[in-house]
Design a protein around this motif. Structure first.
Motif, mmCIF file in Angstrom:
data_model
loop_
_atom_site.group_PDB
_atom_site.id
_atom_site.type_symbol
_atom_site.label_atom_id
_atom_site.label_comp_id
_atom_site.label_asym_id
_atom_site.label_seq_id
_atom_site.Cartn_x
_atom_site.Cartn_y
_atom_site.Cartn_z
ATOM 1 N N TRP A 161 0.917 -1.210 -0.051
ATOM 2 C CA TRP A 161 -0.290 0.206 -0.063
ATOM 3 C C TRP A 161 0.864 1.221 0.017
ATOM 4 O O TRP A 161 1.899 1.190 0.702
ATOM 5 N N LEU A 221 1.054 4.992 0.941
ATOM 6 C CA LEU A 221 0.733 5.918 1.984
ATOM 7 C C LEU A 221 1.040 7.444 1.875
ATOM 8 O O LEU A 221 2.292 7.540 1.435
ATOM 9 N N TYR A 263 9.458 4.888 10.636
ATOM 10 C CA TYR A 263 8.841 3.722 11.738
ATOM 11 C C TYR A 263 9.112 2.419 10.801
ATOM 12 O O TYR A 263 8.268 2.233 9.620
ATOM 13 N N PHE A 312 5.920 -0.354 9.589
ATOM 14 C CA PHE A 312 5.017 -0.186 8.402
ATOM 15 C C PHE A 312 5.575 -0.910 7.352
ATOM 16 O O PHE A 312 4.767 -1.760 6.792
ATOM 17 N N GLN A 322 5.329 -4.676 7.113
ATOM 18 C CA GLN A 322 3.676 -5.274 6.838
ATOM 19 C C GLN A 322 3.299 -4.791 5.512
ATOM 20 O O GLN A 322 1.896 -4.806 5.194
ATOM 21 N N PHE A 381 3.242 -1.639 4.096
ATOM 22 C CA PHE A 381 2.771 -0.351 3.801
ATOM 23 C C PHE A 381 4.009 0.640 3.508
ATOM 24 O O PHE A 381 4.738 0.654 4.425
ATOM 25 N N ARG A 412 -3.594 5.671 -1.242
ATOM 26 C CA ARG A 412 -4.957 5.090 -0.789
ATOM 27 C C ARG A 412 -5.148 5.151 0.621
ATOM 28 O O ARG A 412 -6.365 5.277 1.052
ATOM 29 N N LEU A 413 -4.276 5.413 1.196
ATOM 30 C CA LEU A 413 -4.112 5.319 2.802
ATOM 31 C C LEU A 413 -3.450 6.812 3.250
ATOM 32 O O LEU A 413 -2.288 6.930 2.793
ATOM 33 N N ILE A 453 -2.031 9.020 6.936
ATOM 34 C CA ILE A 453 -1.828 9.246 8.290
ATOM 35 C C ILE A 453 -1.764 10.582 8.688
ATOM 36 O O ILE A 453 -1.224 11.540 7.977
ATOM 37 N N GLU A 492 -8.707 6.766 0.722
ATOM 38 C CA GLU A 492 -9.844 5.925 1.317
ATOM 39 C C GLU A 492 -9.797 5.548 2.628
ATOM 40 O O GLU A 492 -10.836 4.931 3.457
ATOM 41 N N GLY A 493 -8.417 5.432 3.403
ATOM 42 C CA GLY A 493 -8.516 5.043 4.858
ATOM 43 C C GLY A 493 -7.792 6.298 5.555
ATOM 44 O O GLY A 493 -6.764 6.830 4.894
ATOM 45 N N ILE A 494 -7.969 6.508 6.866
ATOM 46 C CA ILE A 494 -7.192 7.406 7.453
ATOM 47 C C ILE A 494 -6.741 7.032 8.814
ATOM 48 O O ILE A 494 -7.653 6.356 9.681
ATOM 49 N N LEU A 495 -5.500 7.016 9.151
ATOM 50 C CA LEU A 495 -4.765 6.643 10.457
ATOM 51 C C LEU A 495 -4.789 7.948 11.284
ATOM 52 O O LEU A 495 -3.860 8.750 11.002
ATOM 53 N N ALA A 528 1.675 -1.050 13.063
ATOM 54 C CA ALA A 528 1.293 -1.463 11.925
ATOM 55 C C ALA A 528 0.005 -2.215 11.943
ATOM 56 O O ALA A 528 -1.033 -2.271 10.994
ATOM 57 N N LEU A 532 -7.364 -0.565 8.521
ATOM 58 C CA LEU A 532 -7.469 0.374 7.544
ATOM 59 C C LEU A 532 -7.339 -0.495 6.110
ATOM 60 O O LEU A 532 -8.507 -0.541 5.308
ATOM 61 N N VAL A 552 -10.679 -1.036 3.538
ATOM 62 C CA VAL A 552 -10.809 -0.669 1.948
ATOM 63 C C VAL A 552 -10.913 -2.061 0.936
ATOM 64 O O VAL A 552 -11.416 -1.859 0.199
ATOM 65 N N LYS A 596 -14.393 -3.509 1.512
ATOM 66 C CA LYS A 596 -15.338 -2.676 0.585
ATOM 67 C C LYS A 596 -15.453 -2.987 -0.857
ATOM 68 O O LYS A 596 -16.343 -3.161 -1.687
#
Lengths: 223, 223
Positions: free
Chosen positions: A94, A96, A111, A114, A117, A119, A157-158, A160, A181-184, B205, B211, B215, B218
């Motif tokens: 993904w 970010l 970090y 992320f 995994q 990201f 798409r995501l 922070i 589409e997504g927010i942390l 993470a 998130l 996504v 969906k």
């Protein structure tokens, strides 16, 4: 973690409780540890014991997503890892963005968990002219006014949100308009966003409560 | 959150799984929300539904710590909040140190969620001469060599480690020697510490996986 359940639950059909999804991450980490330790198979009892859940809870959680166990064998670790990663969407990587190049934003760029995994942080945003156009911690920083173009170009798409509370809503609105589409959300405010946008808020105090519990319970029992 | 279960579990007798303690924090937040929303009582079914647990799981978790429900009433919210805070040790306030005045350390000094739950950061430590003796984000910064004296003077019991992985173990050892009882570790390494010291590692993470799940799920269902 304080999940913004309102946004999340209403958009999922059939509804999978956010807490169940959160436990999928825990199952994934334990499975990865089991594989590292040489286990090829496991069971709901073993997974439950490692995490302090009942075996029924483990089976119920996984049953939301399919049938993963084999009679007489249990779960095949590698297979369940692949299945969970597919469910979580981390069988792909993904892209970010981070908004807010203050202390927290800079810290999060570095970090490592992320990237491990799947990201990857590919763009930073701020509104401070001194920061725009430069690289911070190796990350290119853009003005928030450019967010729509950058999000499209880099397939982000995501995002922070690591800005002060007072501007978090405005930033989130800009991200949503840009197609994120997504927010942390690290700002300690609840964001009002369209139902189809997913948000997760981070509550680091929970981790400290685990520590205080352990110190207090040790004391109660004496040295 | 990846809890360092090895350190934690072995020191608690009778053993309460760390995951159960983590859920206590979630129950506490939901109870606080319920009170805010005007509820005076609740039930294991309601708490479970809010968090995606079975009611049996809620009852089993709370049963580790005592008998909190009333027949025909359920749980009294305010009473259960007070009981959980006492269990978690947050019915008192805690003095914390942060080691590492880099981006993450500076960010955490300003993190409001800590103080809201009773955690007060009272000292910062670093080894950079340029930072020692100054205030950073309003926090007095000491050299790590002074840790024993400062921990004693300020009655510091918990510490946050926000240093690079390469020095995290050395920092943790210094904190333990100084008398700190619990460590919240942001460095992506597992710390080797005496059994009586509690550590919690932070895995941000997991939040991103929530998130990506939402996504992806969906998209799988179509617009």
């Amino acid at each position: 973690m304080a999940e913004d359940k309102k946004n999340v639950d209403e958009s999922a059909e059939p509804q999978v409780p956010q807490a169940v999804v959160s436990r999928l991450s825990l199952y994934l980490r334990e499975l990865q540890h089991l594989v590292r330790d040489g286990f090829e198979t496991t069971s709901s009892t073993q997974l439950g014991r490692l995490l302090g859940f009942t075996d029924a809870q483990v089976r119920k959680d996984l049953a939301y997503f399919g049938q993963f166990g084999y009679p007489g064998i249990g779960y095949r670790c590698a297979e369940l890892i692949a299945a969970i990663k597919k469910i979580l969407g981390t069988n792909q990587s993904w892209s970010l963005a981070i908004v807010g190049m203050g202390n927290l934003g800079r810290a999060l760029i570095g970090y490592r968990g992320f990237q491990q995994q799947g990201f990857e942080i590919v763009a930073g945003f701020d509104t401070d002219p001194a920061k725009i156009g430069n690289k911070i911690e190796g990350l290119q920083v853009y003005h928030l006014d450019e967010v729509t173009q950058v999000v499209r170009e880099k397939n982000i798409r995501l995002a922070i949100v690591a800005v002060p509370s007072a501007v978090a809503q405005r930033v989130a609105d800009a991200l949503v308009s840009a197609g994120v589409e997504g927010i942390l959300n690290f700002a300690p405010v609840t964001l009002a966003l369209p139902k189809h946008i997913h948000t997760v808020g981070v509550d680091l105090a929970i981790e400290l409560e685990q520590l205080s519990f352990n110190v207090v319970s040790k004391l109660a029992k004496g040295p």
